[in-house]
Enzyme design. Structure first.
Site, PDB file in Angstrom:
ATOM      1  N   ASP A 254      59.848  15.920  -2.795  1.00  0.00           N
ATOM      2  CA  ASP A 254      59.248  15.675  -1.914  1.00  0.00           C
ATOM      3  C   ASP A 254      58.027  16.508  -0.032  1.00  0.00           C
ATOM      4  O   ASP A 254      57.104  15.986   0.656  1.00  0.00           O
ATOM      5  CB  ASP A 254      60.778  16.222  -0.614  1.00  0.00           C
ATOM      6  CG  ASP A 254      60.466  15.240   1.374  1.00  0.00           C
ATOM      7  OD1 ASP A 254      60.309  14.380   1.070  1.00  0.00           O
ATOM      8  OD2 ASP A 254      60.747  16.663   1.708  1.00  0.00           O
TER       9      ASP A 254
ATOM     10  N   ARG B 167      62.196  -7.440   9.552  1.00  0.00           N
ATOM     11  CA  ARG B 167      62.580  -8.136   9.638  1.00  0.00           C
ATOM     12  C   ARG B 167      63.914  -8.251  10.866  1.00  0.00           C
ATOM     13  O   ARG B 167      64.473  -9.131  10.679  1.00  0.00           O
ATOM     14  CB  ARG B 167      64.268  -7.699   8.920  1.00  0.00           C
ATOM     15  CG  ARG B 167      63.295  -7.431   6.976  1.00  0.00           C
ATOM     16  CD  ARG B 167      64.565  -7.005   5.935  1.00  0.00           C
ATOM     17  NE  ARG B 167      65.296  -8.027   5.711  1.00  0.00           N
ATOM     18  CZ  ARG B 167      66.499  -7.959   4.748  1.00  0.00           C
ATOM     19  NH1 ARG B 167      66.721  -6.501   3.909  1.00  0.00           N
ATOM     20  NH2 ARG B 167      67.191  -8.744   4.776  1.00  0.00           N
TER      21      ARG B 167
ATOM     22  N   LYS C  61      64.514  23.691   3.406  1.00  0.00           N
ATOM     23  CA  LYS C  61      65.123  23.309   4.663  1.00  0.00           C
ATOM     24  C   LYS C  61      66.006  24.262   4.631  1.00  0.00           C
ATOM     25  O   LYS C  61      66.725  25.024   4.240  1.00  0.00           O
ATOM     26  CB  LYS C  61      65.748  21.802   4.205  1.00  0.00           C
ATOM     27  CG  LYS C  61      64.922  20.746   3.850  1.00  0.00           C
ATOM     28  CD  LYS C  61      66.027  19.588   3.910  1.00  0.00           C
ATOM     29  CE  LYS C  61      64.188  18.011   4.480  1.00  0.00           C
ATOM     30  NZ  LYS C  61      63.771  18.135   5.344  1.00  0.00           N
TER      31      LYS C  61
ATOM     32  N   LYS D 215      46.343  17.256  11.226  1.00  0.00           N
ATOM     33  CA  LYS D 215      46.793  17.731  11.795  1.00  0.00           C
ATOM     34  C   LYS D 215      45.634  18.457  12.097  1.00  0.00           C
ATOM     35  O   LYS D 215      43.989  18.324  11.164  1.00  0.00           O
ATOM     36  CB  LYS D 215      47.753  19.029  11.172  1.00  0.00           C
ATOM     37  CG  LYS D 215      49.296  18.105  11.314  1.00  0.00           C
ATOM     38  CD  LYS D 215      49.866  19.296  10.868  1.00  0.00           C
ATOM     39  CE  LYS D 215      51.112  18.564  10.197  1.00  0.00           C
ATOM     40  NZ  LYS D 215      52.224  18.182  11.784  1.00  0.00           N
TER      41      LYS D 215
ATOM     42  N   ASP E 138      60.783 -11.214   6.173  1.00  0.00           N
ATOM     43  CA  ASP E 138      61.189 -10.657   5.142  1.00  0.00           C
ATOM     44  C   ASP E 138      60.341 -10.528   4.331  1.00  0.00           C
ATOM     45  O   ASP E 138      59.965 -12.116   4.047  1.00  0.00           O
ATOM     46  CB  ASP E 138      62.638 -11.293   4.948  1.00  0.00           C
ATOM     47  CG  ASP E 138      63.668 -10.633   3.848  1.00  0.00           C
ATOM     48  OD1 ASP E 138      62.780  -9.736   3.009  1.00  0.00           O
ATOM     49  OD2 ASP E 138      64.229 -11.018   3.049  1.00  0.00           O
TER      50      ASP E 138
ATOM     51  N   HIS F 254      51.989  17.413   0.393  1.00  0.00           N
ATOM     52  CA  HIS F 254      52.048  18.195   1.620  1.00  0.00           C
ATOM     53  C   HIS F 254      50.718  19.322   1.391  1.00  0.00           C
ATOM     54  O   HIS F 254      49.666  20.031   0.981  1.00  0.00           O
ATOM     55  CB  HIS F 254      52.619  18.323   2.459  1.00  0.00           C
ATOM     56  CG  HIS F 254      53.250  17.186   3.108  1.00  0.00           C
ATOM     57  ND1 HIS F 254      53.000  15.484   3.457  1.00  0.00           N
ATOM     58  CD2 HIS F 254      54.811  17.186   3.503  1.00  0.00           C
ATOM     59  CE1 HIS F 254      53.304  14.933   4.232  1.00  0.00           C
ATOM     60  NE2 HIS F 254      54.743  15.800   4.034  1.00  0.00           N
TER      61      HIS F 254
ATOM     62  N   GLU G 174      61.485  24.501   6.420  1.00  0.00           N
ATOM     63  CA  GLU G 174      62.383  23.959   7.718  1.00  0.00           C
ATOM     64  C   GLU G 174      63.849  24.298   8.459  1.00  0.00           C
ATOM     65  O   GLU G 174      63.698  25.472   6.664  1.00  0.00           O
ATOM     66  CB  GLU G 174      62.271  22.234   7.491  1.00  0.00           C
ATOM     67  CG  GLU G 174      61.001  21.178   6.972  1.00  0.00           C
ATOM     68  CD  GLU G 174      60.405  20.562   6.634  1.00  0.00           C
ATOM     69  OE1 GLU G 174      60.864  19.291   6.900  1.00  0.00           O
ATOM     70  OE2 GLU G 174      61.647  20.532   5.188  1.00  0.00           O
TER      71      GLU G 174
END
Length: 484
Positions: free
Chosen positions: A236, A46, A335, A183, A87, A241, A217
């Site tokens: 998540d 945008r 996390k 990876k 847009d 993963h 993490e």
């Protein structure tokens, strides 16, 4: 489908992913002469920019995120770039994008251009974007599309997204990305299993006691506050993963290393996952503490309100097939944990009988490190040097294969380099098929439903720790310790 694309379109070209990963990856590929000299790259977003401004934007991103020795002739790469302001929710702008993509140029032999599209936008924008592409000739049989996660929040929303994309693109032209598959060590897992006679005969319930997969993490919410609170650790990290890593570890040998064969075997594993009992999982949410040498706030403080979203998940999974019956798979992600590490641990069984009285034998263990360091370590029992009057002294000794040491002269690549090159080349092997995504969501949805039925709430843990103590107990009930 292995036709190379002549044009690559980057949606969300001014976003964080483009700056940190996509533009640096493409520049590195160009520096290594892995991109065709005819490939044009068109950025779109945008933000109002002309070609020159976008090239300056790209230069700044590359200089920030790509080491100087990997940039090569950056000026030549920048000259490939053009930009189209768009847009995606309005029809205006798609015609200019089509023109920048060379849709009406044709090639020297009169053939149509092959166009690869990388869609890094919010899922809510997928449908209008697909419609705009289709209405302007950018979604025909000469186009392929790559989708960045998140692909839904559950099975129903994932199917809606897949249906919207499938309305314009056939499955052989849809590339669903999971950057973990790019990876080196993840790809090396396939080579380790199927290019060596050593491991495959032992890769089953007769010889393996259990498998652990950890994705830890040290960071907190950072800039993902709104997304993360609506997703949580299960959606998540586990849904994509971690389940992809599990599938690669557990799959049967494919007949060949091609997209169809590899993905056929992965989906068999995902469909064989046993429905999980709520008691076989632990959820947590971090509170304030010390992380990476700094005092950090708790999740609720970062969020600015109370929330039941989990920032940590530990679970014990089972694969109901002949190869893995009775072998538990322990998954852990979170996390603000003690350290940043992604690794797969293959714990072999003890020897059936020890001939060394008084010696403590430790089972062999294969550690596949994915990040931050890419390496493979196999622990073996060996004799301690020296002369003993009674028996033999034994000790566990690691055999290390450090990727940078094993392959001197090879630099570490960004995971997106491999995936972007495969997208341009039309190779789907390291991308995720629709039936894989849906099998992953079915398993995850069942877990969330069991949590809701049981009223499961996240247990608190201090930032900088390895999660709630209940996660330790989850493994220790079976006599297993998490690898740390």
């Amino acid at each position: 489908m292995k036709n190379k694309a002549d044009t690559l379109i980057l949606f969300g070209a001014t976003g964080d992913l483009s700056q940190r990963m996509l533009l640096p990856s493409l520049c590195a590929l160009d520096a290594d002469n892995l991109l065709s000299s005819e490939l044009r790259i068109v950025g779109t977003a945008r933000s109002a920019m002309d070609d020159s401004e976008f090239r300056n934007f790209a230069r700044a991103a590359i200089e920030k995120y790509l080491p100087a020795h990997r940039r090569g002739g950056m000026a030549d790469f920048l000259n490939r770039l053009s930009y189209s302001t768009l847009d995606v929710t309005t029809p205006e702008g798609y015609a200019d994008l089509a023109a920048k993509a060379g849709l009406n140029d044709g090639l020297k032999d009169g053939a149509d251009r092959e166009i690869a599209i990388f869609l890094s936008t919010a899922p809510s924008l997928f449908e209008p974007t697909i419609k705009g592409l289709a209405d302007h000739g950018l979604a025909d049989s000469n186009s392929r599309i790559c989708l960045e996660k998140p692909l839904g929040t559950d099975l129903e929303s994932s199917c809606a997204i897949n249906d919207a994309v499938a309305a314009a693109f056939s499955e052989d032209r849809i590339f669903r990305i999971d950057h973990y598959l790019g990876k080196e060590t993840v790809q090396n897992l396939i080579a380790l299993r199927f290019a060596n006679i050593l491991f495959e005969p032992l890769w089953n319930s007769q010889h393996i006691d259990h498998i652990q997969i950890t994705v830890a993490e040290t960071v907190g919410l950072e800039s993902r506050v709104d997304f993360y609170d609506g997703a949580g650790a299960l959606r998540d990290m586990v849904q994509n993963h971690m389940l992809q890593l599990l599938a690669l570890v557990a799959m049967e040998p494919p007949s060949s290393f091609d997209a169809g064969s590899v993905r056929d075997e992965k989906v068999k594993v995902l469909r064989a996952l046993r429905k999980m009992d709520a008691k076989e999982s632990v959820t947590g949410q971090y509170r304030g503490g010390a992380s990476s040498g700094e005092i950090v706030p708790g999740y609720d403080e970062e969020l600015g309100r109370e929330s039941d979203t989990e920032t940590f998940v530990a679970m014990k999974g089972h694969i109901d097939n002949w190869r893995w019956q009775g072998v538990p798979f322990y998954l852990r992600t979170g996390k603000r944990l003690s350290e940043r590490v992604t690794e797969i641990i293959v714990q072999f069984r003890c020897v059936p009988h020890s001939i060394f009285p008084g010696a403590k034998l430790v089972p062999n263990k294969l550690v596949i490190g994915i990040q931050p360091e890419e390496n493979i370590t196999l622990s073996m029992m060996a004799k301690v040097p020296g002369i003993e009057q009674e028996g033999i002294a034994l000790r566990e000794v690691p055999l290390n294969i450090a990727m940078p040491d094993a392959f001197t002269g090879k630099h570490k690549r960004i995971a997106y380099e491999r995936l972007l090159l495969d997208l341009i080349g039309g190779d789907q092997t390291l991308f995720v098929r629709r039936d894989e995504v849906e099998a992953q969501w079915r398993w995850v949805d069942d877990i969330r439903e069991s949590w809701e039925a049981e009223g499961k709430k996240p247990k608190t843990y201090n930032a900088g720790s390895w999660g709630p103590s209940a996660a330790i107990a989850l493994a220790e009930r079976d006599g297993v310790s998490w690898h740390e």
